[in-house]
Design a protein around this motif. Structure first.
Motif, PDB file in Angstrom:
ATOM      1  N   LEU A  61      18.251   6.743  12.867  1.00  0.00           N
ATOM      2  CA  LEU A  61      17.275   5.775  12.340  1.00  0.00           C
ATOM      3  C   LEU A  61      16.255   6.468  11.442  1.00  0.00           C
ATOM      4  O   LEU A  61      15.881   5.960  10.383  1.00  0.00           O
ATOM      5  CB  LEU A  61      16.555   5.055  13.503  1.00  0.00           C
ATOM      6  CG  LEU A  61      17.453   4.167  14.375  1.00  0.00           C
ATOM      7  CD1 LEU A  61      16.688   3.669  15.600  1.00  0.00           C
ATOM      8  CD2 LEU A  61      17.988   2.980  13.574  1.00  0.00           C
ATOM      9  N   ASN A 100      16.644  -4.132  22.846  1.00  0.00           N
ATOM     10  CA  ASN A 100      15.513  -3.430  23.462  1.00  0.00           C
ATOM     11  C   ASN A 100      14.293  -3.784  22.635  1.00  0.00           C
ATOM     12  O   ASN A 100      14.270  -3.458  21.454  1.00  0.00           O
ATOM     13  CB  ASN A 100      15.764  -1.910  23.421  1.00  0.00           C
ATOM     14  CG  ASN A 100      14.586  -1.121  23.960  1.00  0.00           C
ATOM     15  OD1 ASN A 100      13.637  -1.680  24.494  1.00  0.00           O
ATOM     16  ND2 ASN A 100      14.633   0.190  23.801  1.00  0.00           N
ATOM     17  N   ALA A 112      22.702   0.482  20.244  1.00  0.00           N
ATOM     18  CA  ALA A 112      22.527   1.470  21.316  1.00  0.00           C
ATOM     19  C   ALA A 112      23.125   1.003  22.648  1.00  0.00           C
ATOM     20  O   ALA A 112      23.572   1.819  23.454  1.00  0.00           O
ATOM     21  CB  ALA A 112      21.042   1.791  21.485  1.00  0.00           C
TER      22      ALA A 112
HETATM   23  C1  LIG Z   1      17.420   0.300  20.678  1.00  0.00           C
HETATM   24  C2  LIG Z   1      17.434   1.773  20.726  1.00  0.00           C
HETATM   25  N1  LIG Z   1      17.780   2.459  19.636  1.00  0.00           N
HETATM   26  C3  LIG Z   1      17.805   3.807  19.627  1.00  0.00           C
HETATM   27  C4  LIG Z   1      17.452   4.530  20.745  1.00  0.00           C
HETATM   28  C5  LIG Z   1      17.461   6.036  20.645  1.00  0.00           C
HETATM   29  O1  LIG Z   1      18.293   6.597  21.559  1.00  0.00           O
HETATM   30  P1  LIG Z   1      18.950   8.023  21.395  1.00  0.00           P
HETATM   31  O2  LIG Z   1      18.173   8.784  20.356  1.00  0.00           O
HETATM   32  O3  LIG Z   1      18.887   8.631  22.720  1.00  0.00           O
HETATM   33  O4  LIG Z   1      20.337   7.758  20.911  1.00  0.00           O
HETATM   34  C6  LIG Z   1      17.074   3.867  21.915  1.00  0.00           C
HETATM   35  C7  LIG Z   1      16.662   4.620  23.112  1.00  0.00           C
HETATM   36  O5  LIG Z   1      16.243   4.143  24.099  1.00  0.00           O
HETATM   37  C8  LIG Z   1      17.073   2.458  21.900  1.00  0.00           C
HETATM   38  O6  LIG Z   1      16.701   1.762  22.978  1.00  0.00           O
END
Ligand SMILES: Cc1ncc(COP(=O)(O)O)c(C=O)c1O
Length: 399
Positions: free
Chosen positions: A106, A181, A211
């Motif tokens: 991201l 989320n 995710a």
């Molecule tokens: C919606 C969402 N995107 C991205 C992430 C990033 O996770 P990671 O960097 O562990 O892949 C999270 C982590 O909780 C998330 O909830």
């Protein structure tokens, strides 16, 4: 003393509110519904031990040497296979890119696409760490509410039209269509198709964060937007954090080849490449079927914990509260009486032994002050019930 040396961009950096909350609960006897941690009993420790040993015995150089910026080519082919399992077909290893968690994905995507003053559409509420990256790009935000079935598409279209009529054409939409989320919502198939039509009509790029795509435990799991994307306007991210272990810090991007090349140039400046060793472990975990065996186990554990949390909420929460009934993921989101400020209520909740994330952080404009996010994946079942009971009494005392 250092402040005067910092860049203007550094002044815009914001710490994660969740990490701050975790800090205030440290060393106290508090049940935390605040984090977003997977349940540790879902980590396949024995399999990882075996895979690690095998890599060091059989192919130590591949695991320990530098590798290509986009990722080990054999691993990228496995990422294609894993993405196929989510219904994303017609891609090859040049469409996928290994990242340090989907957080880095991201970060790179928004830094490559968003200039100050660009119009960016986000869900209200949305993933707070993505909002923080976006804020650092200084865009003009448009917030669109999330309803029971995800993004409100009528509101989306109205707001796009309004923005265009004011001479500000939106560039990008960041969306979490599956087990969102924090809201816990999942968009149905017809809404997904309509969302893509809107993106086509108004020429808007879509960044899809999947995710929790493998963690839908009730009903059908509609395909991600990327699987329905005919023109290549969807940039897709996913992660091993929820299906293997977050400590590996391993995620991936699926996008058109041209954009993947931009990501590659960007990542050369960031950290050269994602660690080879974790890529090798995850690759073996896919090849040996560890991930495939993990997914139903994790779903079962989280489904049960979700039920424990929802049953307790049903039983104890005040009747004027509203909450999501997630079909997947790790969170329930609650909307309380408008006069309750959940940021102010947190201190009292922690004093009485429970922590949560106040919802304002999940809104680009810090509205949503009467909302809160509750995690069910990490606490034990008995703690979940106890925490909701305590939280309900705190809410009632603030009503
Ligand atoms: C919606 C969402 N995107 C991205 C992430 C990033 O996770 P990671 O960097 O562990 O892949 C999270 C982590 O909780 C998330 O909830």
């Amino acid at each position: 003393m250092f402040e005067r040396f910092l860049s203007k961009d550094a002044a815009l950096l914001k710490g994660s509110e969740i990490r701050d909350i975790l800090k205030i609960t440290e060393g106290k006897n508090v049940i935390s519904l605040a984090g977003g941690l997977p349940a540790p009993d879902t980590f396949p420790v024995e399999e990882i031990k075996k895979i690690t040993q095998d890599i060091l015995d059989n192919d130590p150089e591949k695991g320990l040497q530098y590798t290509a910026t986009a990722g080990i080519s054999e691993f990228r082919r496995e990422l294609v296979n894993l993405s196929n399992k989510r219904g994303i077909t017609g891609i090859n290893d040049r469409n996928v890119f290994a990242t340090v968690g989907s957080q880095e994905a991201l970060f790179m995507i928004f830094n490559l696409l968003v200039d100050p003053g660009d119009v960016v559409i986000v869900e209200m509420p949305s993933y707070l760490a993505a909002l923080n990256i976006l804020r650092s790009r200084k865009p003009i935000f448009i917030g669109v509410n999330v309803k029971e079935n995800g993004l409100d598409l009528d509101e989306l279209e109205t707001k796009i039209k309004k923005s265009i009529s004011e001479g500000k054409k939106p560039k990008l939409l960041y969306v979490i269509p599956t087990a969102q989320n924090p809201a816990g919502t999942t968009m149905n198939l017809s809404d997904r198709k309509r969302l893509l039509e809107i993106a086509e009509n108004y020429d808007i790029l879509v960044v899809e964060d999947d995710a929790y795509g493998f963690l839908v435990f009730d009903g059908d799991n509609p395909p991600p937007l990327k699987a329905l994307d005919k023109s290549g306007r969807v940039i897709y991210t996913s992660t091993f954090s929820k299906i293997l272990a977050p400590g590996f810090r391993l995620g991936w991007i699926v996008a058109n080849e041209e954009f993947i090349k931009n990501v590659e140039m960007y990542k050369q400046n960031v950290d050269l490449h994602t660690p080879s060793f974790t890529q090798m472990i995850a690759m073996e975990a896919i090849k040996r079927g560890v991930i495939e065996r993990q997914i139903p186990k994790i779903r079962q554990i989280y489904r049960h914990k979700r039920d424990v949390m929802l049953d307790a909420i049903n039983k104890y929460f005040p009747k004027d509260a509203r909450w999501s009934k997630p079909v997947g993921g790790m969170f329930v989101f609650a909307w309380l009486d408008k006069k309750i400020d959940t940021t102010k209520m947190l201190e009292e909740a922690v004093k009485r032994g429970v922590a949560y994330v106040p919802g304002a952080s999940f809104y680009y404009d810090y509205s949503g002050r009467n909302t809160m996010r509750l995690n069910f994946s990490y606490p034990t079942e008995s703690d979940l019930e106890k925490a909701i009971q305590i939280l309900s009494s705190v809410i009632k005392s603030f009503s």
